[in-house]
Design a protein around this motif. Structure first.
Motif, PDB file in Angstrom:
ATOM      1  N   ILE A 221       0.833  -1.248   0.071  1.00 30.28           N
ATOM      2  CA  ILE A 221      -0.041  -0.121  -0.048  1.00 30.28           C
ATOM      3  C   ILE A 221       0.909   1.085   0.054  1.00 30.28           C
ATOM      4  O   ILE A 221       0.781   2.136  -0.931  1.00 30.28           O
ATOM      5  CB  ILE A 221      -0.964  -0.145   1.289  1.00 30.28           C
ATOM      6  N   VAL A 222       1.727   1.316   0.912  1.00 21.71           N
ATOM      7  CA  VAL A 222       2.622   2.432   0.986  1.00 21.71           C
ATOM      8  C   VAL A 222       3.575   2.405  -0.387  1.00 21.71           C
ATOM      9  O   VAL A 222       3.799   3.839  -0.806  1.00 21.71           O
ATOM     10  CB  VAL A 222       3.675   2.516   2.147  1.00 21.71           C
ATOM     11  N   SER A 223       3.967   1.338  -0.918  1.00 19.41           N
ATOM     12  CA  SER A 223       4.833   1.406  -2.151  1.00 19.41           C
ATOM     13  C   SER A 223       3.836   1.929  -3.232  1.00 19.41           C
ATOM     14  O   SER A 223       4.509   2.955  -4.073  1.00 19.41           O
ATOM     15  CB  SER A 223       5.152   0.108  -2.636  1.00 19.41           C
ATOM     16  N   LYS A 224       2.636   1.731  -3.436  1.00 16.82           N
ATOM     17  CA  LYS A 224       1.812   2.451  -4.327  1.00 16.82           C
ATOM     18  C   LYS A 224       1.568   3.922  -3.967  1.00 16.82           C
ATOM     19  O   LYS A 224       1.630   4.700  -4.971  1.00 16.82           O
ATOM     20  CB  LYS A 224       0.599   1.583  -4.361  1.00 16.82           C
ATOM     21  N   ILE A 225       1.357   4.202  -2.973  1.00 15.92           N
ATOM     22  CA  ILE A 225       1.251   5.590  -2.458  1.00 15.92           C
ATOM     23  C   ILE A 225       2.707   6.587  -2.951  1.00 15.92           C
ATOM     24  O   ILE A 225       2.673   7.584  -3.542  1.00 15.92           O
ATOM     25  CB  ILE A 225       0.885   6.066  -1.177  1.00 15.92           C
ATOM     26  N   VAL A 226       3.832   6.021  -2.660  1.00 13.88           N
ATOM     27  CA  VAL A 226       4.916   6.539  -2.879  1.00 13.88           C
ATOM     28  C   VAL A 226       5.324   6.624  -4.431  1.00 13.88           C
ATOM     29  O   VAL A 226       5.642   7.776  -4.990  1.00 13.88           O
ATOM     30  CB  VAL A 226       6.278   5.858  -2.383  1.00 13.88           C
ATOM     31  N   LYS A 227       4.880   5.711  -5.267  1.00 11.82           N
ATOM     32  CA  LYS A 227       5.114   5.620  -6.727  1.00 11.82           C
ATOM     33  C   LYS A 227       4.115   6.528  -7.092  1.00 11.82           C
ATOM     34  O   LYS A 227       4.542   7.310  -8.262  1.00 11.82           O
ATOM     35  CB  LYS A 227       4.792   4.418  -7.145  1.00 11.82           C
ATOM     36  N   SER A 228       2.854   6.631  -6.621  1.00 11.03           N
ATOM     37  CA  SER A 228       1.880   7.666  -7.145  1.00 11.03           C
ATOM     38  C   SER A 228       2.508   8.928  -7.089  1.00 11.03           C
ATOM     39  O   SER A 228       2.219   9.980  -7.901  1.00 11.03           O
ATOM     40  CB  SER A 228       0.482   7.373  -6.466  1.00 11.03           C
ATOM     41  N   VAL A 229       3.046   9.287  -5.836  1.00 10.79           N
ATOM     42  CA  VAL A 229       3.344  10.778  -5.529  1.00 10.79           C
ATOM     43  C   VAL A 229       4.487  11.099  -6.232  1.00 10.79           C
ATOM     44  O   VAL A 229       4.721  12.201  -6.933  1.00 10.79           O
ATOM     45  CB  VAL A 229       3.729  10.957  -3.851  1.00 10.79           C
ATOM     46  N   GLU A 230       5.599  10.293  -6.576  1.00 11.14           N
ATOM     47  CA  GLU A 230       6.713  10.149  -7.367  1.00 11.14           C
ATOM     48  C   GLU A 230       6.273  10.643  -8.806  1.00 11.14           C
ATOM     49  O   GLU A 230       6.920  11.501  -9.554  1.00 11.14           O
ATOM     50  CB  GLU A 230       7.839   9.379  -7.305  1.00 11.14           C
ATOM     51  N   SER A 231       5.396  10.012  -9.149  1.00 10.04           N
ATOM     52  CA  SER A 231       4.858  10.390 -10.619  1.00 10.04           C
ATOM     53  C   SER A 231       3.968  11.364 -10.858  1.00 10.04           C
ATOM     54  O   SER A 231       3.738  11.773 -11.895  1.00 10.04           O
ATOM     55  CB  SER A 231       4.288   8.995 -10.944  1.00 10.04           C
ATOM     56  N   GLY A 232       3.461  11.749  -9.735  1.00  9.52           N
ATOM     57  CA  GLY A 232       2.490  12.980  -9.781  1.00  9.52           C
ATOM     58  C   GLY A 232       1.116  12.795 -10.346  1.00  9.52           C
ATOM     59  O   GLY A 232       0.442  13.495 -10.493  1.00  9.52           O
ATOM     60  N   SER A 233       0.913  11.387 -10.261  1.00 15.88           N
ATOM     61  CA  SER A 233      -0.417  11.007 -10.751  1.00 15.88           C
ATOM     62  C   SER A 233      -1.607  11.289  -9.566  1.00 15.88           C
ATOM     63  O   SER A 233      -2.695  11.118  -9.726  1.00 15.88           O
ATOM     64  CB  SER A 233      -0.409   9.409 -11.138  1.00 15.88           C
TER      65      SER A 233
END
Length: 387
Positions: A221-233
């Motif tokens: 869950i945290v991995s998806k949040i981090v990835k989403s924030v880093e990509s700006g989505s």
């Protein structure tokens, strides 16, 4: 027609198609003055000029005639303190006061969130919105058809016919005001798990835990949040600086801590069998100043020993090597990071210490300037945050 000593307000007809002396309402955005006006001097077919005293008099008459709800709402707002006004705007869950006791006796998974001091309520609302979206996503197993089947099953079981609306709200990431005390996700056709907010003694921290028998993939869950924030989505976050995924909790003693670390490292190795040997690992231990504030009783010497950073590191490193014999310490680029957080729980017996433990991959941790979870917002906006 007009008295120059009086203040006039321009009002418009509330029902444009009607004729006669009214009703009228002031042309303004102030909700306090939107009561119906029934007297005035016509300027045109749809406008009227009224002395301010007449507006106030008519407003009071309108309240007596049925506008009492407006008056009540206004009086409440006038009496509310700034803190109460803030609470009225941001709907947040209540603390679960049974949770600290449960953490003393059972292992829980969850999330520890850092945020700016005095912004805990804003961060709580932001966190709930994130969890409502990503916990839903991470608990959806199999194909889209299977997910749709689960939702249909939930809707069919609800005799009130309200599940479809609730499911859409959760899936969309929106939190309905007054109904966000827990984040609820469907799993195998049942309602659960529940995220509970736990009261802490430190500012700038939020703790959410799942039930003792619920173990979702918090790292995923945290991995998806981090990835989403880093990509700006997912857009920029304002208040949640770091989200630490808690895989397990235990009392701070040698036996329990060694057992929890060993089990988590063993599971990590099973899930990451393609890692090249030797395995590089690092250990992080965050006590948040509690070691200087706690007065540990003499009958709990073991807990006092593990408050020492070096002794805790030695114990955890020994547990890692028991599972992965060819592992080596690498503080610059660890493939496996064991993070331990001492939880400042409120309402537990004096001298009782509980830690949160996780074994994490590279994509959710940062090694510089110290080993920690990746930040979700820039450092320039987190001056009041507890790192």
């Amino acid at each position: 027609m007009f008295d120059q000593k009086k203040i006039y307000m321009i009002c418009q007809r509330t029902e444009p198609k009607t004729k006669g002396p009214g009703p009228w309402a002031p042309i303004c955005t102030n909700k306090a003055q939107k009561a119906v006006i029934k007297v005035g001097v016509l300027l045109s077919s749809n406008t009227v000029a009224l002395p301010f005293s007449e507006v106030e008099k008519s407003r009071k008459m309108a309240v007596a005639d049925g506008g009492r709800e407006i008056e009540t709402e206004l009086s409440k707002k006038k009496e509310m303190t700034p803190w109460e006004q803030h609470s009225a705007v941001i709907s947040i869950p209540r603390f679960d006061y049974n949770a600290p006791s449960s953490l003393l006796h059972h292992s829980h998974s969850g999330f520890l969130i850092t945020c700016p001091i005095k912004r805990e309520k804003s961060a709580t609302k932001e966190a709930i919105s994130l969890f409502a979206k990503y916990i839903q996503c991470c608990n959806s197993s199999g194909s889209e058809e299977n997910s749709a089947s689960k939702r249909r099953k939930l809707s069919e079981e609800n005799v009130d016919g309200q599940d479809r609306a609730n499911d859409n709200d959760v899936a969309g990431g929106d939190v309905e005001e007054g109904a966000c005390s827990h984040v609820m996700v469907d799993t195998d056709g049942e309602t659960g798990p529940l995220l509970k907010l736990v009261k802490l003694t430190k500012s700038g921290l939020l703790l959410f835990i799942f039930g003792k028998n619920v173990s979702p993939d918090v790292v995923g869950i945290v991995s998806k949040i981090v990835k989403s924030v880093e990509s700006g989505s997912s857009g920029s976050l304002l208040w949640c600086n770091r989200i630490f995924p808690i895989q397990a909790t235990c009392s701070l003693n040698e036996k329990e801590l060694r057992e929890v670390v060993s089990n988590l490292v063993l599971q990590f190795m099973k899930d990451n069998q393609k890692l090249v040997r030797p395995i590089k690992f690092a250990i992080g231990y965050n006590r948040r100043g509690l070691e200087t504030e706690l007065n540990i009783p003499t009958e709990a010497p073991n807990a006092l020993e593990l408050l020492d950073r070096n002794k805790c590191f030695a114990l955890v490193a020994s547990a890692v090597k028991d599972v992965v014999s060819d592992s080596v310490v690498d503080l610059k680029a660890p493939e496996l990071s064991v993070l331990i957080e001492l939880l400042p729980l409120s309402g537990i017996p004096k001298g009782s210490l509980v830690v949160a433990v996780s074994v994490l991959p590279q994509n959710v941790v940062s090694a510089k300037p110290k080993l920690s979870i990746k930040a979700l917002i820039s450092d320039t906006r987190t001056k009041g945050e507890k790192a």
